[in-house]
Design an enzyme around this catalytic site. Structure first.
Site, PDB file in Angstrom:
ATOM      1  N   PHE A  25      -7.360  31.831 -48.433  1.00  0.00           N
ATOM      2  CA  PHE A  25      -7.328  31.651 -46.777  1.00  0.00           C
ATOM      3  C   PHE A  25      -8.280  31.623 -46.380  1.00  0.00           C
ATOM      4  O   PHE A  25      -9.617  31.529 -46.790  1.00  0.00           O
ATOM      5  CB  PHE A  25      -7.231  33.403 -47.177  1.00  0.00           C
ATOM      6  CG  PHE A  25      -7.394  33.824 -45.774  1.00  0.00           C
ATOM      7  CD1 PHE A  25      -6.493  34.043 -45.053  1.00  0.00           C
ATOM      8  CD2 PHE A  25      -8.880  35.216 -45.751  1.00  0.00           C
ATOM      9  CE1 PHE A  25      -6.328  34.547 -44.331  1.00  0.00           C
ATOM     10  CE2 PHE A  25      -8.330  35.415 -44.211  1.00  0.00           C
ATOM     11  CZ  PHE A  25      -7.195  35.645 -43.422  1.00  0.00           C
ATOM     12  N   SER A  93      -8.121  31.573 -54.974  1.00  0.00           N
ATOM     13  CA  SER A  93      -7.929  32.501 -54.156  1.00  0.00           C
ATOM     14  C   SER A  93      -6.506  33.384 -53.975  1.00  0.00           C
ATOM     15  O   SER A  93      -5.684  34.082 -54.460  1.00  0.00           O
ATOM     16  CB  SER A  93      -8.849  32.588 -53.271  1.00  0.00           C
ATOM     17  OG  SER A  93      -9.311  33.462 -52.522  1.00  0.00           O
ATOM     18  N   ASP A 194     -19.117  35.170 -58.432  1.00  0.00           N
ATOM     19  CA  ASP A 194     -18.391  35.187 -57.624  1.00  0.00           C
ATOM     20  C   ASP A 194     -18.635  35.798 -55.833  1.00  0.00           C
ATOM     21  O   ASP A 194     -18.658  37.338 -56.257  1.00  0.00           O
ATOM     22  CB  ASP A 194     -16.415  34.841 -57.668  1.00  0.00           C
ATOM     23  CG  ASP A 194     -15.100  34.138 -56.905  1.00  0.00           C
ATOM     24  OD1 ASP A 194     -16.070  34.882 -55.510  1.00  0.00           O
ATOM     25  OD2 ASP A 194     -14.691  33.990 -57.520  1.00  0.00           O
ATOM     26  N   HIS A 224     -16.803  30.771 -55.801  1.00  0.00           N
ATOM     27  CA  HIS A 224     -15.708  31.131 -55.815  1.00  0.00           C
ATOM     28  C   HIS A 224     -15.371  30.008 -55.727  1.00  0.00           C
ATOM     29  O   HIS A 224     -14.212  29.464 -55.939  1.00  0.00           O
ATOM     30  CB  HIS A 224     -15.495  31.583 -54.707  1.00  0.00           C
ATOM     31  CG  HIS A 224     -13.432  32.508 -54.317  1.00  0.00           C
ATOM     32  ND1 HIS A 224     -13.196  33.027 -54.831  1.00  0.00           N
ATOM     33  CD2 HIS A 224     -13.466  31.772 -53.425  1.00  0.00           C
ATOM     34  CE1 HIS A 224     -11.630  33.129 -54.446  1.00  0.00           C
ATOM     35  NE2 HIS A 224     -12.452  32.281 -53.170  1.00  0.00           N
TER      36      HIS A 224
END
Length: 259
Positions: A25, A93, A194, A224
């Site tokens: 995203f 993710s 993360d 992340h």
């Protein structure tokens, strides 16, 4: 709007084993490009699409939703399954959530799933305010470039449009309900540190899928965006080993047997 340099989709025509990679995203294919190129160098057919609303400016993401993002990867998967004998899906993710939904929906058409720091929920009190806040505030601070490695950067938006974030929250809740439909072999790799997606998301996914062939790998040197971080090589190698185990035609070098 023109696509930002480096955010372009990536495709490689290789052998009969294909991999669909899904970015996250507000990110772009740039975050997965080294991973994609590594798999391509081992004669895999690779598809790394640019999701709608991404790779240009954050305002373009504001007018898209999960249906648009999922439709794009679903279309790419169908093209891959027409081209390849065996297909795997992978993602980072939100891209991990997209890959898991593809697995839930397409069953035996997908041979295995690889996810890196997969997201399962929009966390924090702000998540509960999204239904109202998105009508009052257009955007909030971005989440890109959570990377430990000095000098490494993710090509992502500096702002998060709240309409899109609200759609993302809806998508995560839907995928969470579909996780028991995921039965394929699963390789889940997640960072111990993360700052975007907490480890509880990976634990939730591992606890809800129906897969019996599950491998969990801890990434202890990355944040992340681990695909651009210190563990990038490990992610590439672990995923190739996973694919090679499940697709015997892939040899030690990833080439099609007899090719």
């Amino acid at each position: 709007m023109p696509v930002l340099p480096g955010a372009e989709p990536y495709r490689h025509e290789g052998g009969e084993v294909g991999v669909l990679l899904c970015h996250g995203f507000t990110g772009s294919p740039q975050s997965l490009r080294p991973w994609a190129e590594y798999l391509a160098s081992h004669d895999l057919t690779v598809s790394l699409p640019l999701l709608p609303g991404h790779g240009t400016r954050w305002e373009d993401l504001q007018v898209t939703g999960w249906q648009d993002w999922y439709a794009e990867v679903d279309r790419e998967l169908r093209l891959l399954t027409e081209r390849c004998e065996t297909v795997f899906v992978a993602g980072l993710s939100m891209g991990g959530a997209l890959a898991l939904r593809l697995a839930a929906k397409h069953g035996d058409r997908i041979a295995g799933v690889v996810v890196v720091n997969p997201a399962n929920k929009v966390h924090g009190l702000s998540a509960y305010a999204l239904p109202v806040a998105r009508h009052l505030v257009r955007s909030t601070k971005g989440i890109a470039s959570d990377i430990a490695k000095p000098g490494a950067a993710e090509l992502g938006y500096e702002r998060v449009p709240l309409h899109a974030a609200h759609s993302l929250r809806t998508f995560f809740r839907m995928v969470d309900g579909e996780l028991p439909q995921v039965t394929q072999p699963l390789l889940l790799m997640h960072s111990t540190q993360d700052h975007v997606v907490p480890p509880v998301d990976s634990a939730r996914i591992l606890g809800r899928v129906s897969s019996t062939d599950v491998t969990e790998v801890l990434l202890e040197q990355s944040y992340h965006v681990a695909t651009l971080d210190h563990d990038a090589d490990r992610i590439a190698e672990e995923s190739l080993g996973f694919i090679g185990r499940l697709a015997p035609r892939i040899g030690k070098e990833g080439t099609t047997a007899g090719g």
